[in-house]
Design an enzyme around this catalytic site. Structure first.
Site, mmCIF file in Angstrom:
data_model
loop_
_atom_site.group_PDB
_atom_site.id
_atom_site.type_symbol
_atom_site.label_atom_id
_atom_site.label_comp_id
_atom_site.label_asym_id
_atom_site.label_seq_id
_atom_site.Cartn_x
_atom_site.Cartn_y
_atom_site.Cartn_z
ATOM 1 N N GLY A 1 -7.131 -25.734 9.233
ATOM 2 C CA GLY A 1 -8.209 -26.679 8.922
ATOM 3 C C GLY A 1 -8.202 -27.815 9.939
ATOM 4 C CG LEU A 2 -11.966 -29.673 10.675
ATOM 5 C CD1 LEU A 2 -13.150 -30.462 10.122
ATOM 6 C CD2 LEU A 2 -12.176 -29.332 12.149
ATOM 7 C CG HIS B 1 16.105 15.485 -1.620
ATOM 8 N ND1 HIS B 1 15.859 14.225 -2.096
ATOM 9 C CD2 HIS B 1 14.917 16.001 -1.262
ATOM 10 C CE1 HIS B 1 14.561 13.982 -2.020
ATOM 11 N NE2 HIS B 1 13.968 15.037 -1.520
ATOM 12 C CB ALA C 1 -8.216 -30.565 6.674
ATOM 13 N N GLY C 2 -5.748 -32.226 5.311
ATOM 14 C CA GLY C 2 -4.806 -32.283 4.187
ATOM 15 C C GLY C 2 -3.804 -31.146 4.206
ATOM 16 C CE LYS C 3 -3.968 -28.622 9.747
ATOM 17 N NZ LYS C 3 -4.964 -29.712 9.833
ATOM 18 C CB SER C 4 0.934 -32.417 6.790
ATOM 19 O OG SER C 4 0.630 -31.998 8.082
ATOM 20 C CB THR D 1 15.895 15.110 4.893
ATOM 21 O OG1 THR D 1 15.165 14.200 4.081
ATOM 22 C CG2 THR D 1 17.214 14.478 5.291
ATOM 23 N NE ARG D 2 8.811 12.049 7.084
ATOM 24 C CZ ARG D 2 7.909 12.254 6.114
ATOM 25 N NH1 ARG D 2 7.588 13.461 5.733
ATOM 26 N NH2 ARG D 2 7.307 11.241 5.544
ATOM 27 C CG HIS E 1 15.854 10.273 -4.124
ATOM 28 N ND1 HIS E 1 16.453 9.025 -4.084
ATOM 29 C CD2 HIS E 1 14.676 10.133 -3.479
ATOM 30 C CE1 HIS E 1 15.650 8.174 -3.475
ATOM 31 N NE2 HIS E 1 14.568 8.821 -3.082
ATOM 32 N NE ARG F 1 3.986 20.996 -4.248
ATOM 33 C CZ ARG F 1 3.123 20.106 -3.809
ATOM 34 N NH1 ARG F 1 3.538 19.108 -3.062
ATOM 35 N NH2 ARG F 1 1.856 20.195 -4.122
#
Ligand code: ADP
Ligand code: ADP
Length: 592
Positions: free
Chosen positions: A407-408, A208, A411-414, A200-201, A205, A295
């Site tokens: 963004g530049l 099995h 830009a408002g990231k922080s 099995t790999r 359950h 199977r």
């Protein structure tokens, strides 16, 4: 070389005795000293697995990476040049190199450069990718994981006598790592002649467990539970998780007098029928005379046209055809389904129509149970296994995620990141903020603003973010990160499913008007060179998960929009009045 066990009740190894390529203790120092003078090649993970199984006799009677005659005959007829069965090629592909000389020795090393073996180069030959793929795997389709991998293999195969100095080091589950000889010794102690092996790999359950117990009953012998821990199909559950589950099952649910759990460091080829035959041969060498095939054994799934590579019972048919010659009987298993009204499993063909049945597919296990934090029901899997899987695959709201702002400058990231961080904390997530400017004061101290330094800075942030995500945290990263290629590398490093790229799309004029840090003014005066947006390019993402407008929306509005996205994707859980969640929701059983 031979290690025969005449009194053993077990079936003899294929070819009569186990191959043993280990250098005996007396010769060890000499071979090792000589090896340090030799040219070396580094083996791939696959070749290291192959070498280990060659060395310990798991591939008996094969005692080397295949030379050309063996290789061709295996492709054409599944036989070695001696006529013995061997269904798949075991080769050592390498790149052409001046170090390769016929009749000279070469040292074989693993990825860490540890010396494993010395090979005398008796053959160097080229091989054909299309021929190898078509004949061994029956396809050229790149969806087949081995065919895809073969494109990266070296053009030449090398072969020759091997002296193995050291088996690859394994630090994990050492008590379960048994060589064929050790496995045989343990099996002999059970006192049965019949041994049925289960390959099995996947996690085991109830289905099995049921089929393996039935098989041991049927053959009147011992079950060799023999999971693969070398290389399986990409995307499989990792072997640490699986082996923890197998151990729990072995300890609680199997009769210790009728089962042996051992790990097989095999590199699977996912080759369906030919692989089934190979698995059976390997198990014979470990002492099994029966082998379970269900199977779609070792099936690679569907090809690029949506058709399965192999028929669901082709593997059973092939092993059946060769089972007398191989000395291993095929124990067939048809699909089992659960009958909830009778609380038992039954073969599909024996279930009368209109009977209620239940099953849960692998996809449903992940999407409808684990990702949502629902425990798998105990008719499907034992509670110990359910718990181990739940630990490895926590629900979405406890999986890691990286929010990457780009963004530049200005830009408002922080600012947006700060608002988002608070909202995430409010929703019970752990957050690590990696702000470009702040990171430059410690992690990236000393780096400047050359393209290279900026890239290094971004990659460091990406590396830390990936670690945070891997450990289930939220990484909020805010850095200009102007280059698309670098951001895409980080997306891959973190894992695309856990990466949310947020473009803070503020026009340059607006950023320049804000100029919170006075940087634009300095850049305009020529005091800063290579400033993003002015004299260095900004490459916006083509398909960011989220794009923010900071001119018409406030930082808080934008942060809430990101939160909404995370809620929708399940990375954050909605706050409910009671503070708890939906884990009690009804399980999704597919009743047919
Ligand atoms: P693989 O066949 O790729 O090694 P598995 O670990 O899923 O993958 O299967 C191990 C063996 O168990 C195979 O022979 C497989 O066909 C069989 N098997 C798996 N699931 C079932 C099932 N529901 N019913 C019967 N046999 C099964
Ligand atoms: P960055 O991290 O992208 O360099 P900062 O967040 O440090 O940018 O700076 C953005 C500046 O713009 C802050 O002074 C912030 O108060 C201001 N600002 C004005 N409107 C917004 C908005 N809608 N979103 C984010 N920042 C805004």
């Amino acid at each position: 070389m031979a290690r025969s066990t005449p009194v053993s009740p077990l079936i003899a190894p294929y070819g009569g005795s186990l191959v043993d390529l280990m250098v005996p203790a007396e010769g060890y120092a000499e071979v090792k000293a000589r090896a340090s003078q030799l040219p070396s090649i580094q083996l791939s993970e696959r070749s290291v697995c192959d070498l280990e199984l060659l060395a310990t006799g798991a591939f008996s009677p094969l005692d080397r990476f295949m030379g050309q005659t063996d290789y061709q005959r295996v492709l054409e007829e599944m036989r070695l040049r001696t006529g013995q069965l061997f269904p798949l090629p075991i080769t050592l592909p390498v790149e052409a190199s001046p170090a390769l000389h016929l009749d000279r020795d070469i040292a074989l090393r693993d990825a860490k450069n540890d010396l494993l073996a010395v090979m005398t180069l008796e053959e160097i030959y080229s091989w054909d990718l299309a021929e190898g793929a078509q004949k061994a795997f029956g396809t050229l389709d790149l969806r087949h994981p081995l065919v895809a991998e073969m494109h990266r293999w070296g053009q030449l195969n090398i072969s020759g006598h091997l002296r193995v100095l050291q088996l690859p080091q394994h630090y994990d589950f050492q008590e379960l790592r048994l060589t064929p000889a050790q496995t045989r010794a343990r099996l002999e102690a059970f006192g049965y002649a019949n041994v049925v092996a289960f390959q099995t790999r996947n996690p085991l359950h109830r289905v099995h467990e049921e089929l393996t117990k039935r098989a041991a009953q049927e053959v009147g012998g011992v079950l060799l539970l023999h999971p693969v821990v070398g290389m399986t199909k990409p995307g499989d559950v990792d072997h640490y998780t699986r082996v923890r589950a197998y151990k729990a099952l072995a300890a609680r649910y199997y009769d210790p007098h009728r089962m042996l759990l051992a790990l097989l460091p095999l590199a699977m080829r996912i080759a369906g029928p030919r692989e089934a035959l190979w698995h059976a041969l390997i198990r014979r060498n470990h002492g099994a005379n029966h082998f379970i095939v269900g199977r779609d054994h070792a099936g690679p799934g569907k090809d690029s046209t949506g058709k399965p590579f192999y028929g669901p019972y082709d593997a059973q048919d092939l092993l059946q055809r060769y089972s007398a010659e191989l000395g291993v009987q095929m124990v067939p298993f048809h699909e089992l389904l659960y009958l909830p009204d009778e609380e038992r499993y039954e073969e599909v063909s024996r279930i009368p129509s209109a009977t209620r049945t239940a099953s849960i597919s692998g996809t449903q296990v992940r999407e409808q149970y684990l990702n949502q934090g629902r425990m798998l029901p105990d008719w499907f899997t034992r509670p110990e296994v359910a718990e181990i899987l739940a630990e490895t695959y926590p629900p979405r709201h406890r999986q890691g995620v990286c929010i990457w702002f780009t963004g530049l400058s200005g830009a408002g990231k922080s600012t947006t990141a700060e608002a988002l961080t608070v909202l995430l904390l409010e929703h019970g997530r752990q957050v690590t903020v990696l702000d470009g400017d702040v990171v430059r004061t410690h992690l990236s101290k000393g780096l400047g603003f050359s393209k290279e330094d900026r890239d290094t800075n971004i990659r460091r942030i990406g590396f830390v973010a990936a670690e945070v995500v891997r450990h289930g945290g939220v990484a909020v990263c805010a850095a200009v990160s102007p280059y698309r290629a670098t951001r895409n590398d980080i997306r891959t490093l973190v894992g695309a499913e856990h990466f949310v790229e947020v473009l803070v799309d503020t026009p340059l004029e607006v950023c320049e008007t804000r100029d919170t840090k006075g940087m634009y003014a300095k850049a305009r005066r020529g005091e800063i060179k290579g400033f993003t947006g002015l004299d260095d390019p900004y490459e916006p993402p083509e398909t960011p998960e989220i794009s923010l407008d900071t001119v018409i929306h406030t930082p808080e509005d934008n942060a809430r929009r990101i939160l909404q996205h995370l809620l929708q994707r399940g990375f954050v859980r909605a706050q409910t009045a009671g503070g708890t969640n939906g884990t009690q929701a009804a399980p999704v059983e597919s009743l047919q």
